[in-house]
Structure formats: C-alpha cells, structure tokens
Write a protein that holds these residues in place. Structure first.
Motif, PDB file in Angstrom:
ATOM      1  N   ILE A 128       0.902  -1.122  -0.006  1.00 29.19           N
ATOM      2  CA  ILE A 128       0.057  -0.054   0.014  1.00 29.19           C
ATOM      3  C   ILE A 128       0.930   1.074  -0.113  1.00 29.19           C
ATOM      4  O   ILE A 128       1.875   1.396   0.698  1.00 29.19           O
ATOM      5  CB  ILE A 128      -0.945   0.088   0.983  1.00 29.19           C
TER       6      ILE A 128
ATOM      7  N   SER B 199      -1.720  -0.902  -4.015  1.00 26.56           N
ATOM      8  CA  SER B 199      -3.059  -0.058  -3.843  1.00 26.56           C
ATOM      9  C   SER B 199      -2.380   1.339  -3.458  1.00 26.56           C
ATOM     10  O   SER B 199      -1.416   1.414  -2.811  1.00 26.56           O
ATOM     11  CB  SER B 199      -3.709  -0.564  -2.590  1.00 26.56           C
TER      12      SER B 199
ATOM     13  N   ALA C 297      -7.684  -0.323   3.462  1.00 24.01           N
ATOM     14  CA  ALA C 297      -6.872  -0.995   2.135  1.00 24.01           C
ATOM     15  C   ALA C 297      -6.201  -2.184   2.542  1.00 24.01           C
ATOM     16  O   ALA C 297      -5.737  -3.166   1.647  1.00 24.01           O
ATOM     17  CB  ALA C 297      -6.095  -0.057   1.501  1.00 24.01           C
TER      18      ALA C 297
END
Ligand SMILES: *Cc1c(COP(=O)(O)O)cnc(C)c1O
Length: 399
Positions: free
Chosen positions: A100, A124, A142
C-alpha cells in the motif's frame, strides 16, 4: 532586464552546499583521506572514527540506534533498497504480495513499485483528496491479509503536504505490517523521532539539506528482515559494500545538525512563504495547491489558469529566477504531474502550476522580486492565450 540577478527558489530539487559543510568535509579529502577499512594505521582509523561519529550523530538526531543507519548514495537508492528489500524478504517468507502506498509518492518510490508489480506484487494507491493528505481510515480499509508493506512519504516534494505518519505506522503495526517512509523532504525540516513515530524504515538524502549530491541514508529497524544491497568488502555491516563516502557522511551529519538547529531560519522561511502566498494569490484566477496548514514552511505551489507552467518557468529564468513546475506540456507527456492530478484539479488548473521552495538563504527582498516577476510573466502569457481573451470578451459583453 536584471540579467545578472539570480534568485534560487528550487530547494526541493536541490540546494547550495553550505560553507560550513564544505569546511567540515575538507579534512577528509586532504588530511584524513585514509580508507576507513585500513584500521591498522592512524589515517585509516581517523576516517573510521569520522564515519562512525557521523552515524552516531545522525542516529541521535533522528531518535534511533547508530547500528540502524546505513549510508547510501542518496534518497533514490534508499527508497529502492527499502521497498525491494522488504518485498523480497516477505515474498521469501511466503507472507504475501500486496503493498500500500499513496498516489503522490516520488518517482523513486512509484517506479520501484511499478517494477515490483511486473514481478507479481499488487499495489494499492491511497487517495490524497483535494488537500494532498492521506486519511488513516483509508489505510485501514486497504489492508488485506496479503499486505506486506505500507510506504507513504513523510512530506511531498511538489506541494509540501505532511502526512499523518504516526497514525499510519500505528495502523500498519496493528496488522503486523512494516511501515516505510520516504522522508527526503522532511528530514532536517521537521522534528522527527523515529522510535516515537514507530517507523520501521526511513529514507533521507543530503543534497536537499545543503550537502553535495551523492550521500543519503536508510534507517532500518533492528530485527526487520532485510537483504544486502551490494556484495563486496563487507562495509556497512555487509549490507552495502563499497568503500564508504566518509566526507559525504560527515557532511550529512553537519547539514542535519545545522538544519535542525536553525529554528530562526525556519520562522523566517515561513514568513517569506506566507508573504508570497498572500501576494501571489492576488493574481486573478490563481489558487494554492495542497493544504496550507499541514505543510512544509519551505513550500508554495500555486496554479494560474490560462497559462502553461513551462512557459512561466522559461520567462522566470529570463529574469534570473530558478523555480519549478509540475505541469509538463511540451516534454515527454502532455499530462501534468501525478501529484497535481491526484488532487483532482481540473486540467486547465493543473497546467499552470508554479512550485517555489525556499531556504533560509532567501530574503524578503527576493520575495518582492518574485511577486513582481511572476505577476509580469503570468500577464504576458495570458495576453497570448486565446482562452483568456475569450474570457475577457465574455466579461465585456456581460457588462
Ligand atoms: C529528491 C527526492 C528523492 C530522491 O533523492 P536523491 O537523493 O535525489 O536520489 C526521493 N524522494 C523525495 C521525496 C525527494 O524529494
């Protein structure tokens, strides 16, 4: 035209090497030029002592252990090493393949992640909304069972926004995920205590802090699994072999100490930046990009409608002002920078952005010069814009 005048306000790109940094480095070129690995004689030991003293100083200022600081060639190398290293270790351990990050990372991070994506990792990108700041709750959402790394920059290089690092690190740790931050723009400008913030790895660079280019460091928390970067003579605990940049390490320590100690300079920079912001906003059809509160005092990013950022930079160059833009129009892409796009700005606003990044060497008198010249340059570019002409026409007919 003031052809001989030079006003440097692109300190987020790089900085002038300070006199005291040069003075501190000099002995390691001429007198104590030994190899720190040649510890059997005095000159080698002197170099080793200087190197370790620099490491200790840096670790104390950042709130970590000297054994957790590894010198690198700069920020890009530290970013690559941290991200690829953590990803590789996690993959080997079969932990997962999800990373992430944020939409506004430096290319040293984004392009490294793109490479990992090609190797099977999934990335992400956290949104930064219109103020340029990620929201902690978005990170929470996330995270997946496969997440093996969270990497969010400390402060942004284009719009200066500062991210909620402590919160992001806390959420990462709750899920047992290491948290890395590219702190190249933040180190030396903000008070950072690595242990208090709970950061697992952090990248910094010297040349944004008045050292020569080619020195930086990576902090890695003791105990975090981490592969070597370069094999060879075993320098940097075998993590990054190659004869150390002793003068560079000395420079980094001195520059960091000076930067952190210069509270007065920082207040002066803040006053100059706020003065610029106030006056440049008076130009019609302009707006400031990024949050003004959670922001480096050094940074201002203003967008002017009806102009192209590159044209603006070229005109400013003609009058001796070095600044930068996130609006690439005539170069490789027609797209403005990913950072401005991430703010969700309409295209016509993205295209005319100006980034000014100050240092304590700048003066208030220079700010007046910048205001005068930017006003002139924006006016000149708009006088050539068919869209702006149309706008003026439509205003006339309305009256
Ligand atoms: C400049 C910069 C880098 C790259 O650092 P180098 O030392 O130039 O390699 C990485 N991240 C950010 C945020 C930067 O501003």
């Amino acid at each position: 035209m003031d052809a001989e005048r030079l006003v440097y306000v692109d300190n987020a790109a790089t900085t002038k090497v300070s006199k005291s940094v040069i003075d501190a480095m000099m002995p390691y070129f001429h007198t104590h030029y030994g190899n720190p690995s040649s510890e059997l004689y005095g000159m080698g030991r002197e170099a080793r002592v200087a190197l370790e003293k620099a490491r200790l100083g840096i670790s104390e200022m950042l709130g970590c252990e000297p054994g957790e600081v590894f010198f690198t060639s700069g920020g890009t190398e530290a970013d690559n090493w941290a991200i690829k290293g953590i990803a590789e270790s996690a993959k080997k351990a079969g932990k997962g393949n999800h990373i992430i990050t944020s939409k506004i990372e430096h290319h040293a991070v984004l392009h490294t992640l793109e490479r990992l994506e090609k190797q099977g990792f999934e990335i992400s990108y956290l949104d930064v909304y219109d103020n340029g700041i990620v929201r902690a709750e978005d990170l929470e959402k996330a995270i997946k069972p496969e997440t093996i790394l969270v990497t969010v920059m400390f402060a942004n290089n284009e719009i200066g926004t500062i991210q909620p690092i402590k919160e992001l690190a806390e959420i990462s740790h709750k899920h047992k995920i290491p948290f890395f931050t590219d702190a190249v723009q933040a180190v030396g400008k903000l008070d950072i205590n690595i242990k208090e913030l709970g950061i697992d790895a952090l990248a910094l660079s010297g040349h944004k802090l008045h050292t020569p280019k080619g020195i930086g460091a990576l902090y890695v928390r003791k105990g975090l699994k981490f592969p070597n970067l370069i094999e060879g003579g075993g320098q940097e605990k075998g993590r990054r072999s190659g004869t150390e940049n002793v003068a560079g390490a000395v420079a980094l320590e001195v520059a960091l100490r000076e930067s952190l100690g210069d509270k007065e300079g920082r207040e002066k920079v803040r006053a100059m930046r706020d003065y610029l912001a106030e006056n440049l906003s008076k130009i019609p059809y302009s707006r400031i990009n990024g949050d003004m509160k959670n922001r480096l005092v050094e940074n201002l990013n203003v967008a002017f409608e009806f102009i192209e950022g590159e044209g603006l930079i070229m005109l400013l160059d003609m009058v001796g002002i070095c600044a930068s833009t996130g609006s690439a129009c005539s170069t490789s892409s027609l797209e403005p920078s990913h950072v401005l796009r991430a703010l969700g700005l309409p295209h016509e606003i993205c295209h005319g952005s100006l980034r000014i990044s100050l240092s304590s060497e700048n003066t208030m008198e220079e700010m007046d010069y910048i205001i005068e010249k930017v006003t002139w340059a924006v006016g000149r570019l708009r006088s050539m814009s068919p869209l702006y002409e149309k706008l003026l026409e439509s205003q006339k007919t309305e009256q």
